[in-house]
Design a protein around this motif. Structure first.
Motif, PDB file in Angstrom:
ATOM      1  N   ASN A  58      43.132  50.684  78.961  1.00 18.54           N
ATOM      2  CA  ASN A  58      42.350  49.414  79.100  1.00 18.54           C
ATOM      3  C   ASN A  58      41.345  49.795  80.063  1.00 18.54           C
ATOM      4  O   ASN A  58      40.583  48.720  80.781  1.00 18.54           O
ATOM      5  CB  ASN A  58      43.560  48.535  79.960  1.00 18.54           C
ATOM      6  N   ASP A  67      39.020  43.596  84.036  1.00 15.59           N
ATOM      7  CA  ASP A  67      39.784  43.596  85.049  1.00 15.59           C
ATOM      8  C   ASP A  67      39.862  44.625  85.790  1.00 15.59           C
ATOM      9  O   ASP A  67      40.403  45.648  85.312  1.00 15.59           O
ATOM     10  CB  ASP A  67      41.336  43.150  84.261  1.00 15.59           C
ATOM     11  N   TYR A  98      42.986  47.813  86.333  1.00 12.83           N
ATOM     12  CA  TYR A  98      43.590  49.035  85.824  1.00 12.83           C
ATOM     13  C   TYR A  98      42.648  50.061  86.532  1.00 12.83           C
ATOM     14  O   TYR A  98      43.246  51.163  86.503  1.00 12.83           O
ATOM     15  CB  TYR A  98      43.106  48.835  84.558  1.00 12.83           C
ATOM     16  N   SER A 150      38.355  47.301  80.116  1.00 15.99           N
ATOM     17  CA  SER A 150      38.632  45.926  80.530  1.00 15.99           C
ATOM     18  C   SER A 150      37.732  45.609  81.683  1.00 15.99           C
ATOM     19  O   SER A 150      37.662  46.049  82.468  1.00 15.99           O
ATOM     20  CB  SER A 150      40.307  45.789  80.796  1.00 15.99           C
TER      21      SER A 150
END
Length: 595
Positions: free
Chosen positions: A547, A552, A555, A550
């Motif tokens: 990920n 986000d 991670y 990502s």
């Protein structure tokens, strides 16, 4: 004042992305309807109870402690009773209990998540319902139909609470020495007489009755642990219709004055011909009590995870706010009088140590909880057997490795706070004091180490350990071809090989001298604990790498933490291997009179 926010993002990551719990539940008939939305809703509500109801009482409980009255009754700190009533009203005691007795029938994994957050919020308070759940599990497994009818629905609802009464003034771990006696009465009950010490939640005002599970000897019992029986002894006698009768002859003789967990009533309990009933078979009480003891050992692991997490959260908040000196590479916030201490390398080492121990513990403990769900509910006998072996092998590691690490993590937190960490209002010194008991009770960490090496590994010629080794080996084979995983796979494979070699070495030495097991056990458990953590950090790193694109940042942080663990914490294993290999000679050579 300390703060606590339930770490929902990481909890969801472990349950859904790392462990794929929903897929596991789909294979278990009892839990096939449990989906992601259900799990998340319950976890969120549990977090609200922990942070909004239990957490504000943590320092109150530490400051006030419990009070024993002249009549032997015990009052808990302000707010504890009301919080427990809200806990019962919310149905939390019944979360993972059998629906036949009023339980919700939800997975053990959910109960584990609940107790992580309760222990972050208020360890002393969480011990009251925690021990009660252990009593429920013991009676559910070994109670007679009459005992189940009398006790289980009340324990499941939380209306009644439970304890386990093992330790006596002259014996702790060596229960074969216990002196408490039980004699049959004319009506089929048993009269129990003796004194038990260090009884957590032994007397309090949270519930209307307390069911004590008491180890005692019958008159014809063999010597040693093979002569111990288990009895259910209620604070108030229970009538056949389930209503409360007269007060039983069991009382709190005194409260222990303790280093920590002041909000929990740790009692000297006197049984003066108290009436009880036999649980399980005569002289087989220790095996029945092990249901509760193993539940308690896993529960202590949750105490440690909870304390590690809350200590980390407060350490980070302080390190970002506290100004002290300048960064060694130049000012990072030149508009301020000094830089926040989070810029300093050693402060970051302490914070990342806390974080790594928290995230590693969460992955490990949740996995064990999920295996317990599988062991108890999977339709395939072989799967149940394999998971039971894994739980048996890993339980002492959950108890000892997590508690050792929690004491390290809370101490590191106190150090981050500097002088303020030593002052009560900031909360860190309480976490240190509360964490210290976890290394002692429910079997000291040395006992856990002896159990792991002596019984769980050498006792079956390494069969259970090899089962775990195959899990690690399969992951290494699957991921070893990925270039971006080499920094994690290579040290994991190296450690797995060294654990196998060391185990064989200790086994050979132990054939000639049993002291070799005692000399190697403690470093050996930490070594295997690091093997487990290395396996999970490698798995978590794989997910983070997958990920990496990502948006986000979670991670990215997970990957940084994994790299720190492998670079800064895993190297401890080199020292552990040398210590375990050094043998017993230098420990046992010096005559006792020279100490």
């Amino acid at each position: 004042m300390p703060k606590y926010t339930p770490p929902l993002r990481d909890i969801h990551f472990v349950i859904h992305e790392l462990l794929s719990a929903e897929k596991i539940f789909a294979s278990l008939p009892a839990y096939k309807e449990v989906d992601k939305e259900t799990l998340n809703q319950i976890i969120e509500e549990a977090g609200k109870f922990a942070s909004e109801i239990a957490f504000p009482l943590n320092q109150v409980g530490d400051k006030e402690g419990c009070v024993r009255r002249d009549d032997g009754s015990v009052s808990t700190p302000a707010g504890f009773k009301e919080a427990y009533a809200q806990y019962v009203e919310g149905g939390w005691p019944s979360l993972s209990c059998d629906p036949e007795y009023g339980g919700q029938g939800l997975p053990q994994l959910l109960n584990t998540v609940l107790y992580e957050m309760l222990n972050s919020a208020n360890q002393a308070w969480a011990m009251y319902p925690g021990l009660s759940h252990g009593a429920y599990e013991c009676l559910h497994a070994h109670g007679t139909p009459e005992q189940k009818k009398l006790y289980l629905d009340k324990l499941v609802s939380g209306l009644w609470t439970g304890t386990m009464c093992l330790t006596e003034p002259h014996c702790g771990t060596d229960l074969g020495m216990l002196r408490t006696t039980a004699h049959a009465t004319s009506d089929g009950a048993y009269s129990v007489t003796g004194t038990k010490i260090f009884i957590s939640s032994g007397e309090h005002d949270l519930s209307e009755n307390i069911i004590h599970l008491v180890l005692a000897r019958l008159p014809d019992s063999p010597k040693g642990t093979k002569g111990i029986s288990l009895f259910a002894v209620p604070k108030f006698l229970v009538n056949p219709d389930g209503s409360l009768g007269e007060r039983n002859r069991v009382s709190c003789g005194s409260l222990e004055h303790k280093m920590g967990i002041h909000g929990n009533a740790t009692c000297v309990m006197n049984f003066d011909g108290a009436l009880g009933s036999l649980v399980g078979e005569p002289h087989k009480g220790l095996s029945a009590m092990f249901v509760m003891m193993n539940a308690a050992r896993l529960g202590v692991g949750m105490q440690s995870l909870g304390l590690t997490e809350v200590a980390y959260q407060n350490s980070v908040a302080y390190a970002k706010d506290r100004l002290q000196m300048r960064s060694l590479t130049g000012p990072k916030e030149p508009d301020k009088a000094a830089d926040p201490i989070i810029v300093h390398p050693d402060v970051r080492r302490m914070l990342l140590t806390q974080r790594a121990y928290s995230e590693g513990a969460r992955a490990f403990a949740y996995w064990v909880a999920l295996m317990i769900d599988t062991e108890l509910n999977h339709p395939d006998d072989d799967v149940r057997k394999d998971t039971a072996d894994m739980v048996t092998l890993l339980t002492p590691i959950v108890k000892a490795f997590l508690t050792d690490n929690a004491f390290t993590a809370t101490n590191e937190g106190l150090q981050v706070f500097g002088g303020h960490g030593y002052i009560a209002e900031w909360g860190m010194e309480q976490y240190v004091r509360d964490a210290r008991i976890t290394m002692i009770y429910e079997g000291t960490n040395t006992i856990q180490s002896l159990d792991l090496l002596g019984r769980k590994v050498l006792g079956d010629m390494g069969q259970k350990l090899r089962k775990f080794g195959k899990i690690v080996e399969a992951f290494i084979e699957d991921e070893g071809v990925r270039k971006d995983m080499q920094e994690f796979i290579d040290p994991l494979a190296d450690l797995a090989s060294k654990v196998e070699k060391l185990t064989k070495e200790i086994g050979m030495k132990a054939m000639m001298n049993h002291d070799e097991v005692g000399a190697a056990a403690v470093p050996y458990l930490r070594l295997v604990g690091h093997l487990v953590y290395a396996y999970f950090f490698a798995r978590m790193a794989k997910i983070a790498l997958t990920n990496k694109a990502s948006p986000d940042s979670f991670y990215q942080a997970k990957l940084f933490t994994a790299r720190f663990y492998f670079a800064k914490l895993l190297p401890e294993t080199a020292q552990l291997i040398r210590a375990a290999s050094a043998g017993s000679k230098t420990l046992m050579a010096m005559p006792a009179d020279l100490f």
